[in-house]
Enzyme design. Structure first.
Site, PDB file in Angstrom:
ATOM      1  N   LEU A 125     -14.643 -28.716  20.983  1.00 13.64           N
ATOM      2  CA  LEU A 125     -14.558 -27.213  22.007  1.00 13.64           C
ATOM      3  C   LEU A 125     -14.930 -28.283  23.586  1.00 13.64           C
ATOM      4  O   LEU A 125     -14.173 -27.555  24.065  1.00 13.64           O
ATOM      5  CB  LEU A 125     -15.820 -26.464  21.927  1.00 13.64           C
ATOM      6  CG  LEU A 125     -15.578 -24.873  21.990  1.00 13.64           C
ATOM      7  CD1 LEU A 125     -14.663 -24.734  22.681  1.00 13.64           C
ATOM      8  CD2 LEU A 125     -17.150 -24.311  22.507  1.00 13.64           C
ATOM      9  N   ILE A 157     -17.139 -35.603  21.184  1.00 15.37           N
ATOM     10  CA  ILE A 157     -17.147 -34.772  20.452  1.00 15.37           C
ATOM     11  C   ILE A 157     -17.705 -35.781  18.802  1.00 15.37           C
ATOM     12  O   ILE A 157     -17.380 -36.968  18.517  1.00 15.37           O
ATOM     13  CB  ILE A 157     -15.432 -34.334  19.236  1.00 15.37           C
ATOM     14  CG1 ILE A 157     -14.455 -33.753  20.618  1.00 15.37           C
ATOM     15  CG2 ILE A 157     -14.823 -33.831  18.258  1.00 15.37           C
ATOM     16  CD1 ILE A 157     -15.475 -32.891  21.332  1.00 15.37           C
ATOM     17  N   ARG A 243     -25.472 -23.656  14.637  1.00 17.26           N
ATOM     18  CA  ARG A 243     -27.137 -23.475  15.625  1.00 17.26           C
ATOM     19  C   ARG A 243     -28.066 -23.929  14.594  1.00 17.26           C
ATOM     20  O   ARG A 243     -28.337 -24.702  14.843  1.00 17.26           O
ATOM     21  CB  ARG A 243     -26.775 -22.941  16.538  1.00 17.26           C
ATOM     22  CG  ARG A 243     -26.103 -22.731  17.878  1.00 17.26           C
ATOM     23  CD  ARG A 243     -26.272 -21.936  18.733  1.00 17.26           C
ATOM     24  NE  ARG A 243     -24.853 -21.973  20.080  1.00 17.26           N
ATOM     25  CZ  ARG A 243     -24.959 -21.141  20.816  1.00 17.26           C
ATOM     26  NH1 ARG A 243     -24.716 -20.015  20.420  1.00 17.26           N
ATOM     27  NH2 ARG A 243     -23.722 -20.998  21.552  1.00 17.26           N
ATOM     28  N   GLN A 339     -47.828 -40.195  21.579  1.00 22.45           N
ATOM     29  CA  GLN A 339     -48.943 -40.246  22.549  1.00 22.45           C
ATOM     30  C   GLN A 339     -49.859 -40.808  21.888  1.00 22.45           C
ATOM     31  O   GLN A 339     -50.840 -41.633  22.110  1.00 22.45           O
ATOM     32  CB  GLN A 339     -48.928 -39.070  22.902  1.00 22.45           C
ATOM     33  CG  GLN A 339     -50.205 -39.142  24.005  1.00 22.45           C
ATOM     34  CD  GLN A 339     -49.825 -39.867  25.592  1.00 22.45           C
ATOM     35  OE1 GLN A 339     -48.822 -40.554  25.631  1.00 22.45           O
ATOM     36  NE2 GLN A 339     -51.321 -40.791  25.967  1.00 22.45           N
ATOM     37  N   GLY A 342     -50.245 -44.320  21.125  1.00 15.97           N
ATOM     38  CA  GLY A 342     -50.181 -45.196  22.542  1.00 15.97           C
ATOM     39  C   GLY A 342     -49.518 -46.378  22.720  1.00 15.97           C
ATOM     40  O   GLY A 342     -48.228 -45.255  22.406  1.00 15.97           O
ATOM     41  N   GLU A 366     -24.463 -27.780  20.962  1.00 16.62           N
ATOM     42  CA  GLU A 366     -24.057 -26.970  20.484  1.00 16.62           C
ATOM     43  C   GLU A 366     -24.719 -25.560  21.135  1.00 16.62           C
ATOM     44  O   GLU A 366     -25.400 -24.496  20.753  1.00 16.62           O
ATOM     45  CB  GLU A 366     -24.893 -26.323  18.789  1.00 16.62           C
ATOM     46  CG  GLU A 366     -23.580 -27.441  18.022  1.00 16.62           C
ATOM     47  CD  GLU A 366     -23.382 -26.986  16.177  1.00 16.62           C
ATOM     48  OE1 GLU A 366     -23.854 -26.075  16.198  1.00 16.62           O
ATOM     49  OE2 GLU A 366     -23.281 -28.377  15.649  1.00 16.62           O
ATOM     50  N   THR A 368     -26.684 -25.384  25.362  1.00 15.06           N
ATOM     51  CA  THR A 368     -28.058 -26.159  25.676  1.00 15.06           C
ATOM     52  C   THR A 368     -29.000 -24.806  25.399  1.00 15.06           C
ATOM     53  O   THR A 368     -28.769 -23.989  25.466  1.00 15.06           O
ATOM     54  CB  THR A 368     -27.964 -26.740  26.765  1.00 15.06           C
ATOM     55  OG1 THR A 368     -27.676 -25.023  28.146  1.00 15.06           O
ATOM     56  CG2 THR A 368     -26.726 -27.043  27.679  1.00 15.06           C
TER      57      THR A 368
HETATM   58  C1  LIG Z   1     -24.096 -36.653  21.702  1.00 18.25           C
HETATM   59  C2  LIG Z   1     -23.324 -35.197  21.555  1.00 18.25           C
HETATM   60  C3  LIG Z   1     -22.961 -34.600  20.529  1.00 18.25           C
HETATM   61  C4  LIG Z   1     -21.709 -33.511  21.365  1.00 18.25           C
HETATM   62  N1  LIG Z   1     -21.001 -32.881  20.538  1.00 18.25           N
HETATM   63  C5  LIG Z   1     -20.656 -32.109  20.151  1.00 18.25           C
HETATM   64  C6  LIG Z   1     -18.783 -31.656  19.280  1.00 18.25           C
HETATM   65  O1  LIG Z   1     -18.767 -32.468  18.112  1.00 18.25           O
HETATM   66  N2  LIG Z   1     -18.437 -30.825  19.738  1.00 18.25           N
HETATM   67  C7  LIG Z   1     -17.972 -29.869  20.876  1.00 18.25           C
HETATM   68  O2  LIG Z   1     -17.293 -29.357  21.511  1.00 18.25           O
HETATM   69  N3  LIG Z   1     -18.463 -30.734  21.531  1.00 18.25           N
HETATM   70  C8  LIG Z   1     -20.361 -31.271  21.725  1.00 18.25           C
HETATM   71  N4  LIG Z   1     -20.730 -31.987  22.505  1.00 18.25           N
HETATM   72  C9  LIG Z   1     -21.130 -31.517  24.043  1.00 18.25           C
HETATM   73  C10 LIG Z   1     -22.264 -30.333  24.095  1.00 18.25           C
HETATM   74  O3  LIG Z   1     -22.331 -28.918  23.151  1.00 18.25           O
HETATM   75  C11 LIG Z   1     -22.375 -29.848  25.399  1.00 18.25           C
HETATM   76  O4  LIG Z   1     -22.615 -31.685  26.409  1.00 18.25           O
HETATM   77  C12 LIG Z   1     -23.016 -28.755  25.660  1.00 18.25           C
HETATM   78  O5  LIG Z   1     -22.815 -27.704  25.703  1.00 18.25           O
HETATM   79  C13 LIG Z   1     -23.605 -28.753  27.365  1.00 18.25           C
HETATM   80  O6  LIG Z   1     -22.008 -28.904  28.119  1.00 18.25           O
HETATM   81  P1  LIG Z   1     -21.623 -29.961  29.416  1.00 18.25           P
HETATM   82  O7  LIG Z   1     -22.653 -31.232  29.597  1.00 18.25           O
HETATM   83  O8  LIG Z   1     -20.602 -29.879  30.267  1.00 18.25           O
HETATM   84  O9  LIG Z   1     -22.978 -29.057  30.842  1.00 18.25           O
HETATM   85  P2  LIG Z   1     -23.025 -28.057  31.228  1.00 18.25           P
HETATM   86  O10 LIG Z   1     -22.165 -27.027  31.065  1.00 18.25           O
HETATM   87  O11 LIG Z   1     -22.230 -28.879  32.447  1.00 18.25           O
HETATM   88  O12 LIG Z   1     -24.721 -28.418  32.007  1.00 18.25           O
HETATM   89  C14 LIG Z   1     -25.394 -28.513  33.135  1.00 18.25           C
HETATM   90  C15 LIG Z   1     -26.684 -28.295  33.111  1.00 18.25           C
HETATM   91  O13 LIG Z   1     -26.828 -26.763  33.842  1.00 18.25           O
HETATM   92  C16 LIG Z   1     -26.801 -25.571  32.560  1.00 18.25           C
HETATM   93  N5  LIG Z   1     -25.940 -24.186  32.661  1.00 18.25           N
HETATM   94  C17 LIG Z   1     -25.076 -24.667  32.726  1.00 18.25           C
HETATM   95  N6  LIG Z   1     -24.692 -23.251  32.714  1.00 18.25           N
HETATM   96  C18 LIG Z   1     -25.700 -22.070  32.629  1.00 18.25           C
HETATM   97  C19 LIG Z   1     -26.176 -21.178  33.004  1.00 18.25           C
HETATM   98  N7  LIG Z   1     -24.995 -20.056  33.032  1.00 18.25           N
HETATM   99  N8  LIG Z   1     -26.850 -20.444  33.355  1.00 18.25           N
HETATM  100  C20 LIG Z   1     -28.029 -21.234  32.987  1.00 18.25           C
HETATM  101  N9  LIG Z   1     -27.695 -23.056  33.160  1.00 18.25           N
HETATM  102  C21 LIG Z   1     -26.553 -23.454  32.651  1.00 18.25           C
HETATM  103  C22 LIG Z   1     -27.345 -26.011  31.145  1.00 18.25           C
HETATM  104  O14 LIG Z   1     -27.244 -25.918  30.381  1.00 18.25           O
HETATM  105  C23 LIG Z   1     -27.284 -28.156  31.427  1.00 18.25           C
HETATM  106  O15 LIG Z   1     -28.969 -28.419  31.722  1.00 18.25           O
HETATM  107  C24 LIG Z   1     -21.748 -33.077  22.812  1.00 18.25           C
HETATM  108  C25 LIG Z   1     -22.534 -33.321  23.587  1.00 18.25           C
HETATM  109  C26 LIG Z   1     -23.125 -34.976  23.056  1.00 18.25           C
HETATM  110  C27 LIG Z   1     -23.718 -35.355  24.552  1.00 18.25           C
END
Ligand SMILES: Cc1cc2nc3c(=O)[nH]c(=O)nc-3n(C[C@H](O)[C@H](O)[C@H](O)COP(=O)(O)OP(=O)(O)OC[C@H]3O[C@@H](n4cnc5c(N)ncnc54)[C@H](O)[C@@H]3O)c2cc1C
Length: 393
Positions: A125, A157, A243, A339, A342, A366, A368
């Protein structure tokens, strides 16, 4: 025997998974973390013992034992190795599109080999410019005869490069917002499909996280999930059910860290007695155990709701609450475990620093923690508690 909310059958299966995790996965966990290599041996172990089958109905070759037990299995494996727990969580994530929106023909074609673990799967996604705001994706799918032609890319992904099946989301109508997104099942050997990059990471190091590129990739129209334009709704329904898999991974990390810290505290001595005899350490242990149990309450409640056939907003809220609580507990509890150890907690020889690094991702992927809070608040605002205002004013 201590009180247990699982049935006898569920307990028996949990014991089998627990034993397998302790005896066969735990000894590999530090090595998987240090080598950053995908644990094909653990995949093979899960195939042999039909562990992937715990996620699927009997019709597809699974055990048909339900959602709660699937979550318990992910928790048990994650207590010793979060990367291995993720193998199960992502098999669920990557196949839910087929389970929820696939035609009978699509399910018959793909689900048996996913349930056996012969094929691994993935969910694509996220893009470089669209994570939380997934509807801002740029990947397109244009209908051409009996195919769709996909162009674009996906980022971060899980299982990139090791999965044979990907649930891919793309815009079939770029002007239609959420309603312009469609979902496809894509096989990894499709011409025009390429894994262009794998990311080095803070934790879950044995899991692959990669970038996918689609260059004129032709996907048969028969691989469209649901109707054209259903993709965003499918993506969200999948996340509602996947989730809790991340929540189970998080809870496993938290409980694994608590159990390790407890045993350590009984043997490490300062000021003439085991640190477990110091009340400040006891307070930490008590809080850690209580937080794990509270998180488990929300997670298992989701499992029972899903097994009772609950769907819709109620399930969405329960799913987000489980993910939010378990992810935050994993981070807080694994930090406390470091913690308690230590200086030893900070070095690689002891597993708690790995637990702490692995915990962080459960607050990010999945959706934040911020997004979970938005989802929970949205559902609260939808619910009516108007009776509280009756008689006021
Ligand atoms: C190791 C790893 C594995 C992953 N696996 C998959 C996978 O298998 N498939 C897939 O599709 N994706 C995957 N992801 C992607 C993951 O789901 C996204 O990284 C995550 O949803 C956050 O998107 P972003 O990194 O673009 O952060 P952003 O959307 O840019 O967010 C940045 C910050 O802003 C905050 N934020 C954003 N919008 C809002 C809002 N409206 N209100 C308040 N705060 C907000 C977020 O919470 C975050 O703290 C993976 C990521 C990682 C690191």
């Amino acid at each position: 025997m201590p009180w247990d909310e699982l049935t006898d059958e569920q307990r028996e299966i949990r014991e089998l998974v627990r034993e397998l995790a302790r005896e066969r996965v735990a000894p590999r966990a530090a090595e998987i973390d240090a080598s950053h290599e995908f644990p094909w041996d653990v995949v093979e172990l899960f195939r042999e013992h039909e562990i992937f089958g715990l996620l699927f109905d009997e019709e597809w070759g699974g055990t048909g034992t339900g959602t709660l037990l699937a979550l318990v299995a992910i928790e048990e494996v994650s207590k010793v190795c979060a990367t291995s727990g993720l193998l199960l969580a992502v098999q669920e994530l990557g196949s839910l599109g087929l389970k929820l929106a696939g035609t009978q023909e699509q399910r018959e074609r793909y689900l048996p080999r996913v349930a056996s673990g012969e094929s691994l799967c993935a969910y694509a996604l996220t893009e470089a410019g669209s994570g939380s705001d997934s509807a801002a994706m740029r990947t397109t799918a244009r209908r051409d005869g009996d195919d769709y032609v996909l162009n674009g890319s996906k980022r971060f992904i899980t299982n990139a490069g090791v999965a044979q099946l990907y649930t891919v989301f793309a815009k079939t109508d770029p002007d239609a917002g959420h309603d312009g997104i469609s979902a496809f099942v894509v096989e990894a050997d499709t011409p025009g499909f390429e894994v262009t990059r794998l990311e080095p990471k803070m934790g879950i190091s044995g899991s692959t996280t990669g970038e996918l590129a689609f260059d004129g990739m032709r996907v048969p129209a028969a691989n469209l999930l649901g109707e054209e334009g259903d993709g965003f709704r499918i993506a969200m329904r999948i996340l509602d059910r996947s989730r809790p898999g991340v929540a189970a991974q998080a809870l496993g990390i938290a409980q694994g860290a608590t159990d390790y810290a407890l045993e350590y505290a009984k043997t490490r001595e300062t000021m003439g007695r085991p640190i477990a005899q110091h009340q400040l350490i006891q307070a930490k242990l008590a809080d850690m155990e209580t937080e794990c149990e509270a998180a488990r309450g929300l997670l298992y409640r989701f499992g029972r709701m899903a097994d009772d056939g609950v769907d819709g907003p109620e399930l969405t809220k329960a799913s987000a609450m489980a993910k939010l609580k378990c992810g935050d507990v994993a981070m807080a509890v694994s930090t406390e475990a470091v913690q308690i150890l230590g200086g030893y907690g900070y070095i690689r020889e002891y597993p708690v620093e790995r637990f702490m690094r692995d915990a962080k991702i459960t607050q990010i992927y999945e959706g934040t923690q911020e997004i979970q809070r938005l989802v929970i608040a949205r559902e609260m605002l939808r619910e009516s508690r108007a009776f509280l205002l009756a008689g006021v004013g």
